[in-house]
Motif scaffolding. Structure first.
Motif, PDB file in Angstrom:
ATOM      1  N   VAL A 116      37.340  39.800  43.918  1.00 15.27           N
ATOM      2  CA  VAL A 116      38.763  39.537  44.104  1.00 15.27           C
ATOM      3  C   VAL A 116      39.403  39.541  42.723  1.00 15.27           C
ATOM      4  CG1 VAL A 116      40.490  37.899  44.911  1.00 15.27           C
ATOM      5  CG2 VAL A 116      38.334  38.151  46.157  1.00 15.27           C
ATOM      6  N   VAL A 117      40.408  40.392  42.533  1.00 21.85           N
ATOM      7  CA  VAL A 117      40.991  40.537  41.192  1.00 21.85           C
ATOM      8  C   VAL A 117      42.446  40.082  41.103  1.00 21.85           C
ATOM      9  CG1 VAL A 117      39.432  42.399  40.573  1.00 21.85           C
ATOM     10  CG2 VAL A 117      41.627  42.953  41.645  1.00 21.85           C
ATOM     11  N   GLY A 118      43.153  39.996  42.229  1.00 23.38           N
ATOM     12  CA  GLY A 118      44.561  39.614  42.154  1.00 23.38           C
ATOM     13  C   GLY A 118      45.148  39.289  43.512  1.00 23.38           C
ATOM     14  N   VAL A 119      46.454  39.048  43.498  1.00 27.22           N
ATOM     15  CA  VAL A 119      47.188  38.694  44.709  1.00 27.22           C
ATOM     16  C   VAL A 119      48.438  39.558  44.795  1.00 27.22           C
ATOM     17  CG1 VAL A 119      48.512  36.874  45.874  1.00 27.22           C
ATOM     18  CG2 VAL A 119      46.340  36.319  44.758  1.00 27.22           C
ATOM     19  N   VAL A 120      48.685  40.085  45.984  1.00 31.47           N
ATOM     20  CA  VAL A 120      49.913  40.820  46.272  1.00 31.47           C
ATOM     21  C   VAL A 120      50.574  40.186  47.493  1.00 31.47           C
ATOM     22  CG1 VAL A 120      49.112  43.003  45.284  1.00 31.47           C
ATOM     23  CG2 VAL A 120      48.670  42.511  47.699  1.00 31.47           C
ATOM     24  N   MET A 150      44.220  37.249  39.322  1.00 33.01           N
ATOM     25  CA  MET A 150      43.418  36.028  39.348  1.00 33.01           C
ATOM     26  C   MET A 150      43.106  35.624  37.911  1.00 33.01           C
ATOM     27  SD  MET A 150      43.080  35.396  42.606  1.00 33.01           S
ATOM     28  CE  MET A 150      41.825  34.123  42.649  1.00 33.01           C
ATOM     29  N   ARG A 151      43.136  34.340  37.635  1.00 29.34           N
ATOM     30  CA  ARG A 151      42.817  33.882  36.282  1.00 29.34           C
ATOM     31  C   ARG A 151      41.342  34.126  35.958  1.00 29.34           C
ATOM     32  NH1 ARG A 151      46.512  29.960  38.231  1.00 29.34           N
ATOM     33  NH2 ARG A 151      48.504  30.162  37.118  1.00 29.34           N
ATOM     34  N   ARG A 152      40.537  34.170  36.980  1.00 29.16           N
ATOM     35  CA  ARG A 152      39.134  34.565  36.818  1.00 29.16           C
ATOM     36  C   ARG A 152      38.736  35.353  38.054  1.00 29.16           C
ATOM     37  NH1 ARG A 152      34.041  33.031  38.211  1.00 29.16           N
ATOM     38  NH2 ARG A 152      34.767  31.281  39.485  1.00 29.16           N
ATOM     39  N   HIS A 153      38.268  36.577  37.855  1.00 29.49           N
ATOM     40  CA  HIS A 153      37.863  37.389  38.998  1.00 29.49           C
ATOM     41  C   HIS A 153      36.712  36.718  39.741  1.00 29.49           C
ATOM     42  CE1 HIS A 153      39.562  41.269  36.936  1.00 29.49           C
ATOM     43  NE2 HIS A 153      40.487  40.348  37.169  1.00 29.49           N
ATOM     44  N   VAL A 154      36.765  36.767  41.059  1.00 26.03           N
ATOM     45  CA  VAL A 154      35.758  36.101  41.885  1.00 26.03           C
ATOM     46  C   VAL A 154      34.842  37.167  42.476  1.00 26.03           C
ATOM     47  CG1 VAL A 154      35.342  34.518  43.786  1.00 26.03           C
ATOM     48  CG2 VAL A 154      37.445  34.306  42.440  1.00 26.03           C
ATOM     49  N   GLU A 155      33.578  37.139  42.064  1.00 25.32           N
ATOM     50  CA  GLU A 155      32.611  38.144  42.486  1.00 25.32           C
ATOM     51  C   GLU A 155      32.154  37.909  43.925  1.00 25.32           C
ATOM     52  OE1 GLU A 155      31.725  40.654  40.556  1.00 25.32           O
ATOM     53  OE2 GLU A 155      32.741  39.964  38.730  1.00 25.32           O
ATOM     54  N   GLY A 194      40.405  29.888  39.790  1.00 25.36           N
ATOM     55  CA  GLY A 194      41.333  29.171  38.923  1.00 25.36           C
ATOM     56  C   GLY A 194      42.790  29.469  39.233  1.00 25.36           C
ATOM     57  N   GLY A 195      43.054  29.936  40.459  1.00 24.70           N
ATOM     58  CA  GLY A 195      44.413  30.306  40.835  1.00 24.70           C
ATOM     59  C   GLY A 195      44.764  31.698  40.344  1.00 24.70           C
ATOM     60  N   TYR A 196      46.039  32.040  40.452  1.00 22.47           N
ATOM     61  CA  TYR A 196      46.491  33.367  40.043  1.00 22.47           C
ATOM     62  C   TYR A 196      47.845  33.251  39.353  1.00 22.47           C
ATOM     63  CZ  TYR A 196      48.977  32.794  44.491  1.00 22.47           C
ATOM     64  OH  TYR A 196      49.739  32.311  45.519  1.00 22.47           O
ATOM     65  N   GLU A 197      48.144  34.220  38.526  1.00 25.99           N
ATOM     66  CA  GLU A 197      49.418  34.229  37.816  1.00 25.99           C
ATOM     67  C   GLU A 197      50.560  34.268  38.829  1.00 25.99           C
ATOM     68  OE1 GLU A 197      49.131  37.663  35.407  1.00 25.99           O
ATOM     69  OE2 GLU A 197      47.543  36.858  34.119  1.00 25.99           O
ATOM     70  N   GLY A 198      51.517  33.395  38.638  1.00 30.07           N
ATOM     71  CA  GLY A 198      52.638  33.341  39.566  1.00 30.07           C
ATOM     72  C   GLY A 198      52.508  32.270  40.620  1.00 30.07           C
ATOM     73  N   ASP A 199      51.409  31.506  40.602  1.00 24.37           N
ATOM     74  CA  ASP A 199      51.250  30.440  41.592  1.00 24.37           C
ATOM     75  C   ASP A 199      51.820  29.111  41.113  1.00 24.37           C
ATOM     76  OD1 ASP A 199      49.441  29.640  39.678  1.00 24.37           O
ATOM     77  OD2 ASP A 199      47.690  29.626  40.990  1.00 24.37           O
ATOM     78  N   GLY A 200      52.414  29.112  39.918  1.00 22.73           N
ATOM     79  CA  GLY A 200      53.003  27.897  39.382  1.00 22.73           C
ATOM     80  C   GLY A 200      52.051  27.085  38.545  1.00 22.73           C
ATOM     81  N   GLY A 201      50.789  27.505  38.471  1.00 26.97           N
ATOM     82  CA  GLY A 201      49.805  26.753  37.726  1.00 26.97           C
ATOM     83  C   GLY A 201      49.970  26.839  36.220  1.00 26.97           C
ATOM     84  N   ASP A 202      50.719  27.837  35.761  1.00 22.34           N
ATOM     85  CA  ASP A 202      50.913  27.992  34.321  1.00 22.34           C
ATOM     86  C   ASP A 202      52.065  27.151  33.800  1.00 22.34           C
ATOM     87  OD1 ASP A 202      48.864  29.828  33.985  1.00 22.34           O
ATOM     88  OD2 ASP A 202      50.135  31.492  34.601  1.00 22.34           O
ATOM     89  N   ALA A 203      52.891  26.630  34.690  1.00 20.88           N
ATOM     90  CA  ALA A 203      54.071  25.886  34.260  1.00 20.88           C
ATOM     91  C   ALA A 203      53.684  24.488  33.809  1.00 20.88           C
ATOM     92  CB  ALA A 203      55.088  25.793  35.414  1.00 20.88           C
ATOM     93  N   ASP A 204      54.263  24.078  32.696  1.00 21.79           N
ATOM     94  CA  ASP A 204      54.076  22.715  32.179  1.00 21.79           C
ATOM     95  C   ASP A 204      52.601  22.378  32.026  1.00 21.79           C
ATOM     96  OD1 ASP A 204      56.830  22.339  32.223  1.00 21.79           O
ATOM     97  OD2 ASP A 204      56.779  21.655  34.304  1.00 21.79           O
TER      98      ASP A 204
END
Length: 210
Positions: A116-120, A150-155, A194-204
């Protein structure tokens, strides 16, 4: 007309006098859905109104990176591309069941990359179209838009080894290219990555200084 003023009430002594204050209109609670006027139901409803209240759906889309990769998706116009070329009837049925803004795991398949490499997200629901697109001429397609990597690709091996993912359709039907994902499975895979870019996890992430 007030009942107390009708002539038949004055002429018939068998009926006791009734005070006008006995009859009071009570305001019915507007929140009761069973007390709506039929005229209001005839108003056209928007697509957004139709979708309100429906739970979000989650999916997994498989693609060989040699044919269409995450980098290809990101480089497409606005991160949007059609997802076509799906021939399997069950996979097509899943594709047709997608709704706007459903989220999908972008999965690289093939011998060298199974992860799994990303989210659309679904940007356009199923539509009929002729040949064309990156998938090689399917009978129809949906459009998907990049949300984030994804912040870390899931094999795949990690998915197989996780006890919380037993019964996941990807593991039960490995040849299916469009796979439904239960909400708890989605959350677990996002946790592993570790979540994905755009999920709000990078904020604050931190208070920071300066």
């Amino acid at each position: 007309m007030l009942l107390g003023r009708h002539p038949c009430w004055r002429q018939n002594p068998a009926f006791p006098a009734i005070k006008a204050s006995t009859f009071r209109l009570r305001r019915l609670p507007s929140s009761n859905p069973s007390l709506r006027f039929a005229a209001g139901d005839r108003e056209p409803r928007s697509f957004a109104a139709e979708e309100m209240g429906k739970p979000k759906q989650y999916w997994l889309l498989k693609t060989e990176p040699g044919e269409w990769s995450w980098d290809d998706q990101v480089a497409s116009d606005g991160g949007v591309a059609e997802w076509d070329g799906v021939k399997n009837k069950q996979a097509q049925k899943n594709l047709k069941s997608m709704r706007l803004r459903d989220l999908c795991l972008f999965y690289h398949s093939g011998a060298k990359a199974r992860r799994v490499v990303g989210v659309v997200e679904v940007a356009r629901q199923w539509y009929e179209e002729g040949d064309g697109g990156h998938g090689g001429g399917g009978d129809g397609a949906v459009d998907v838009r990049v949300v984030g990597e994804m912040r870390r690709h899931v094999e795949l091996a990690e998915l197989k080894g996780d006890g919380a993912l037993k019964g996941f359709a990807l593991l039960r039907q490995p040849r299916l290219s469009v796979v439904p994902v239960a909400a708890d499975v989605w959350e677990r895979i996002c946790e592993l990555g570790g979540g994905y870019e755009g999920d709000g996890g990078d904020a604050d992430d931190g208070d920071g200084e300066g």
